[in-house]
Design an enzyme around this catalytic site. Structure first.
Site, PDB file in Angstrom:
ATOM      1  N   GLU A  61       6.194 -32.799  -7.628  1.00 30.40           N
ATOM      2  CA  GLU A  61       7.163 -32.420  -6.614  1.00 30.40           C
ATOM      3  C   GLU A  61       6.222 -32.183  -5.382  1.00 30.40           C
ATOM      4  OE1 GLU A  61       8.795 -30.738  -3.876  1.00 30.40           O
ATOM      5  OE2 GLU A  61       8.728 -29.054  -5.175  1.00 30.40           O
TER       6      GLU A  61
ATOM      7  N   CYS B 283      10.068 -25.476  -0.830  1.00 31.27           N
ATOM      8  CA  CYS B 283      10.164 -27.117  -0.522  1.00 31.27           C
ATOM      9  C   CYS B 283      11.349 -27.839  -0.246  1.00 31.27           C
ATOM     10  CB  CYS B 283       9.668 -27.642  -1.795  1.00 31.27           C
ATOM     11  SG  CYS B 283      10.524 -27.330  -3.383  1.00 31.27           S
TER      12      CYS B 283
END
Length: 465
Positions: free
Chosen positions: A242, A276
């Site tokens: 990720e 994020c």
């Protein structure tokens, strides 16, 4: 309640952890050498070989015991998270709560790692045999975690890995390793087999040494540059990554403007914008831009920022001075190119005031790249197709949020946006622990979320007879 720290070894280099708000040292951890990393992985391989025959019930029991201990130490862990990375104490307590859920959901998932039976004679002349498909452990999972969610993102790797029957070697961020170290020690107290979960500390060199070691899966959360370096170092090892996002939130003419503004602030200023999937680009339709901006600025003015250890604080500092420098430089560059600062933009140490900036163009680094900080960048649009095309031109594709009840618009965006997840009447940072989470393009490889991660950390096996 606290858990005793490992004995200090004066002959070993150590990383000192600094409170980003006060500048005080809050602890330190030893830096693992390349030889120590290799030795750790080799011990993990032995532990994995023994643990692969464990039953789903045994794995669930271990994870539930760990969740119980995490609950017991939740306040200690929350205080540690607050001190080492500047998350507000309220945010840190919420993280420890979510981490307990992640572990328990992982334990539940261990009991549903089902296979299937497939008949081979499905075509003319096919042989009368059955294929039994099961999921078996991969071996050793290397879990490299970031500073922003030091406990819950570790649980999103550790939980599914154990549920699938694997061993885990953890390498937390050197900027916030203390809570992760505590959690790993809790696995011993919970009765995990020796060497099944271990931790190594250090920076990029330690991460690369772990990637080069004989691991079986590399699970990494961080930035694209580091991810690419680790992928190259790991060779043919499967990588789950990720790698961040540049996430949009669309506010359409029929949106609940008050809710949209509150959500934008809540998602962008949480942990000082260091998430994020936080709102990086706020696309507001021309018809409601003036009204929405007024509501937004009123709420930003009331947002309390400062000492993260105080219960009334809603936003703390960014992680360190280089991070703050980058944010301020991007804001300055954007203003020099014509953007208009509407709120914030000031700095005291590593504390940056909640910021709103308008007139930002797509090529400006402030929104062309992922900016990890408390900055809401406004973009107005008239045509949804044009705004969607602009988002799709990004190298990233993690998540997106939409505020509207217009089904046609929802359908258009949900089918057309090149992202891993789309949240309707919610911000892009929304996540449920059991739901797949991840992105496309530069945003990553594979998916987290316990129900899918347990399969990502398993190997399908076929037996035909």
């Amino acid at each position: 309640m606290t858990i005793a720290a490992p004995l200090l070894r004066p002959d070993v280099a150590r990383v000192t952890v600094i409170n980003p708000f006060s500048g005080a040292a809050v602890g330190d951890v030893p830096v693992a050498s390349e030889a120590e990393v290799l030795g750790t992985v080799l011990r993990a391989k032995q532990a994995a070989a023994a643990f692969r025959t464990s039953t789903p019930h045994q794995r669930r029991e271990l994870l539930n015991r760990l969740a119980d201990l995490l609950a017991r130490d939740a306040e200690v862990l929350a205080q540690t998270i607050c001190a080492e990375m500047g998350k507000t104490i309220t945010e840190a307590r919420n993280e420890t709560r979510r981490a307990q859920n992640t572990l328990r959901l992982s334990g539940d998932a261990a009991t549903f790692l089902d296979g299937e039976v497939m008949h081979c004679a499905i075509v003319a002349g096919g042989v009368d045999r059955q294929a039994v498909v099961t999921h078996v452990p991969v071996g050793v999972v290397a879990a490299i975690t970031p500073f922003n969610y030091p406990v819950n993102l570790l649980c999103h790797k550790l939980g599914p890995a154990i549920a699938a029957g694997n061993a885990v070697v953890v390498k937390p961020s050197p900027k916030a390793p203390l809570a992760a170290d505590h959690l790993v020690r809790l696995t011993v107290e919970a009765g995990f087999p020796a060497d099944l979960v271990q931790v190594v500390h250090g920076g990029a060199d330690t991460a690369l040494a772990l990637a080069r070691a004989p691991i079986d899966i590399l699970s990494f959360t961080g930035g694209p540059q580091a991810g690419l370096a680790l992928k190259r170092a790991s060779g043919l090892v499967r990588c789950l990554m990720e790698l961040g996002g540049n996430d949009p939130l669309f506010v359409l003419p029929d949106a609940d403007l008050d809710l949209a503004a509150s959500t934008a602030i809540g998602h962008r200023y949480e942990i000082a914008g260091q998430s994020c999937a936080a709102v990086k680009k706020l696309y507001v339709h021309d018809d409601v831009a003036e009204a929405f901006t007024a509501i937004l600025l009123d709420k930003v003015a009331a947002h309390r920022f400062g000492d993260p250890s105080l219960a009334e604080t809603q936003m703390g500092p960014v992680i360190d001075a280089p991070a703050a420098d980058t944010i301020l430089q991007r804001l300055a560059d954007a203003q020099a190119a014509g953007a208009r600062l509407l709120a914030g933009g000031t700095r005291e140490g590593n504390l940056i005031a909640p910021t709103v900036i308008a007139g930002v163009e797509p090529a400006m680094p402030l929104i062309a790249q992922e900016t990890f900080g408390p900055v809401l960048a406004l973009r107005q649009f008239a045509e949804l197709d044009a705004a969607m095309a602009e988002v799709n031109a990004s190298d990233y594709g993690l998540q997106a949020g939409i505020f509207t009840n217009d089904h046609a618009a929802i359908r258009k965006l949900s089918r057309g946006l090149q992202v891993g997840g789309i949240m309707v009447n919610e911000g892009p940072d929304f996540r449920a622990e059991h739901v797949p989470f991840g992105g496309v393009k530069t945003s990553g490889l594979g998916r987290e979320g316990v129900r899918i991660a347990i399969r990502e950390m398993s190997e399908p096996r076929v037996v035909i007879d």
